[in-house]
Motif scaffolding. Sequence first.
Motif, PDB file in Angstrom:
ATOM      1  N   LEU A  29     -13.492  22.109   7.880  1.00 21.78           N
ATOM      2  CA  LEU A  29     -12.520  21.684   6.582  1.00 21.78           C
ATOM      3  C   LEU A  29     -12.545  22.504   5.325  1.00 21.78           C
ATOM      4  O   LEU A  29     -11.290  22.741   4.683  1.00 21.78           O
ATOM      5  CB  LEU A  29     -12.830  20.194   6.171  1.00 21.78           C
ATOM      6  N   HIS A  33      -7.535  27.366   5.311  1.00 23.06           N
ATOM      7  CA  HIS A  33      -6.045  26.496   6.034  1.00 23.06           C
ATOM      8  C   HIS A  33      -6.488  26.523   7.467  1.00 23.06           C
ATOM      9  O   HIS A  33      -6.226  27.283   8.205  1.00 23.06           O
ATOM     10  CB  HIS A  33      -5.000  27.290   5.919  1.00 23.06           C
ATOM     11  N   HIS A  34      -7.112  25.352   8.047  1.00 23.19           N
ATOM     12  CA  HIS A  34      -7.498  25.156   9.545  1.00 23.19           C
ATOM     13  C   HIS A  34      -6.508  24.737  10.013  1.00 23.19           C
ATOM     14  O   HIS A  34      -5.935  23.577  10.067  1.00 23.19           O
ATOM     15  CB  HIS A  34      -8.726  24.245   9.377  1.00 23.19           C
ATOM     16  N   PHE A  37      -6.484  20.903  11.582  1.00 21.84           N
ATOM     17  CA  PHE A  37      -6.491  19.998  10.635  1.00 21.84           C
ATOM     18  C   PHE A  37      -5.210  19.940   9.691  1.00 21.84           C
ATOM     19  O   PHE A  37      -4.840  18.721   9.312  1.00 21.84           O
ATOM     20  CB  PHE A  37      -7.573  20.226   9.519  1.00 21.84           C
ATOM     21  N   SER A  38      -4.426  20.919   9.569  1.00 17.93           N
ATOM     22  CA  SER A  38      -3.179  20.966   9.097  1.00 17.93           C
ATOM     23  C   SER A  38      -2.068  20.280   9.734  1.00 17.93           C
ATOM     24  O   SER A  38      -1.460  19.750   9.010  1.00 17.93           O
ATOM     25  CB  SER A  38      -2.800  22.499   8.720  1.00 17.93           C
ATOM     26  N   ALA A  41      -2.821  16.694   9.400  1.00 20.16           N
ATOM     27  CA  ALA A  41      -2.298  16.311   8.099  1.00 20.16           C
ATOM     28  C   ALA A  41      -0.733  16.312   7.823  1.00 20.16           C
ATOM     29  O   ALA A  41      -0.105  15.319   7.290  1.00 20.16           O
ATOM     30  CB  ALA A  41      -2.802  17.126   6.960  1.00 20.16           C
ATOM     31  N   PHE A  72     -10.767  16.246   2.547  1.00 18.23           N
ATOM     32  CA  PHE A  72      -9.567  16.178   3.323  1.00 18.23           C
ATOM     33  C   PHE A  72      -8.132  15.924   2.598  1.00 18.23           C
ATOM     34  O   PHE A  72      -6.847  16.129   2.811  1.00 18.23           O
ATOM     35  CB  PHE A  72      -9.450  15.223   4.779  1.00 18.23           C
ATOM     36  N   HIS A  75      -7.495  18.744  -0.156  1.00 16.55           N
ATOM     37  CA  HIS A  75      -6.830  20.028   0.280  1.00 16.55           C
ATOM     38  C   HIS A  75      -5.951  19.737   1.274  1.00 16.55           C
ATOM     39  O   HIS A  75      -5.337  21.004   1.758  1.00 16.55           O
ATOM     40  CB  HIS A  75      -8.177  20.817   0.690  1.00 16.55           C
ATOM     41  N   TYR A  76      -5.651  18.829   1.960  1.00 14.12           N
ATOM     42  CA  TYR A  76      -4.644  18.691   3.099  1.00 14.12           C
ATOM     43  C   TYR A  76      -3.582  17.697   2.771  1.00 14.12           C
ATOM     44  O   TYR A  76      -2.513  18.035   2.801  1.00 14.12           O
ATOM     45  CB  TYR A  76      -5.723  18.378   4.514  1.00 14.12           C
ATOM     46  N   GLN A  81       1.763  20.363   4.075  1.00 14.17           N
ATOM     47  CA  GLN A  81       1.673  20.962   5.229  1.00 14.17           C
ATOM     48  C   GLN A  81       2.717  21.104   6.180  1.00 14.17           C
ATOM     49  O   GLN A  81       3.600  20.127   6.309  1.00 14.17           O
ATOM     50  CB  GLN A  81       0.526  20.245   6.030  1.00 14.17           C
TER      51      GLN A  81
END
Length: 362
Positions: A29, A33-34, A37-38, A41, A72, A75-76, A81
Amino acid sequence: MVTPQPLLRFATFNVAMSADKPDYVFRLLREAHHPRFSRIAAIIQHCQPDVLLLCEFDHLGEGGDDGMLAHFQSHYLNVSQHGQPPISYPFQYLPPTNTGLALFDGEDISDTPERAQGFGKHHGQYGFVLLSKFPLDINNVRSWQRFLWQDMPEHRMPQDYFDHEVLAKQRLSSKNHVVIPVSVGEQTIHVVACHPTPPVFDGPEKRNLRRNADEIRLLHDILNNESYLVDDNGVVGGIAPNSSFVVMGDLNADPYNGDGDKSVITQLLADKNVQSMPTPSSHGAQHFIRGRYIHHKDCATHQRGLRLDYVLPSSNLRLCEGGVFWPAPSDPTFSLLTSNARKVRASSSSDHRLVWADIGLI
């Protein structure tokens, strides 16, 4: 003229943000920019739930946040996103979980996760968390984390499988069964959340199948205020009669397909206190589901074609609409499910789909 009450969107999403090492997902995480996970989100941002349950989200086993959930969000979820609008949840709750919790003090279950109270290689693996735009009454949360399996009347524990020491300690809930009051204006809606163990990965004793069935029955009995229940604070019974509630979670049970005991999930869906219709539809499922699960695949919530994830309001709420985020390939949001134009893989977002229901107050 009567002003119409606004709709509230409740959603559950098994995000598969768990790993065998306690800090592994958090380390991923923290990357700038994973991709997976992006996409997760972005799916949440696209659906814009007001109250959201995330299943399989690692956290500290006793319920504290080690920073992963906050990260999470900041940042997400709080940042656009894939062109989706940001979303913010000022209220959150991380329930304690039985996953990865050793039955006996000092026992290392990292190599034998099946010996834990709930399957997990570390305490907090496969936990679940609740996010809300509305205040949560944390002081009045009820839980049945410590309720013993053998204390359920007519339980289905496999005979002659557990020794006496294990019987005296084995809890029923593989994660936790919790009732969380959500304050919506002057009304309280109780989120009833759980994530029963999958009814597979068994030996001939069928321990997981039996446990899944009894976990769903525990959920049903909480809704029906059964007198045998004693919560973790010693309060007898389940949710109070005539309470407004929404059941949310990955129940690992399909009423028509799969390996579980279909009678228990069917009983839950047929309960007079629960609204199970209309069934949420998965518009894109038919494009991908192949194989033996061919019945009712239009309401599938899992990549294998199973309906496992549920958002079920009480009968004293208005269920206005529901759905599953599973767009067809022609839909622009299809890209949120896949990094490949032709294939949907769990590694692209999750093997589960977000399920939502729009609910009006009565």
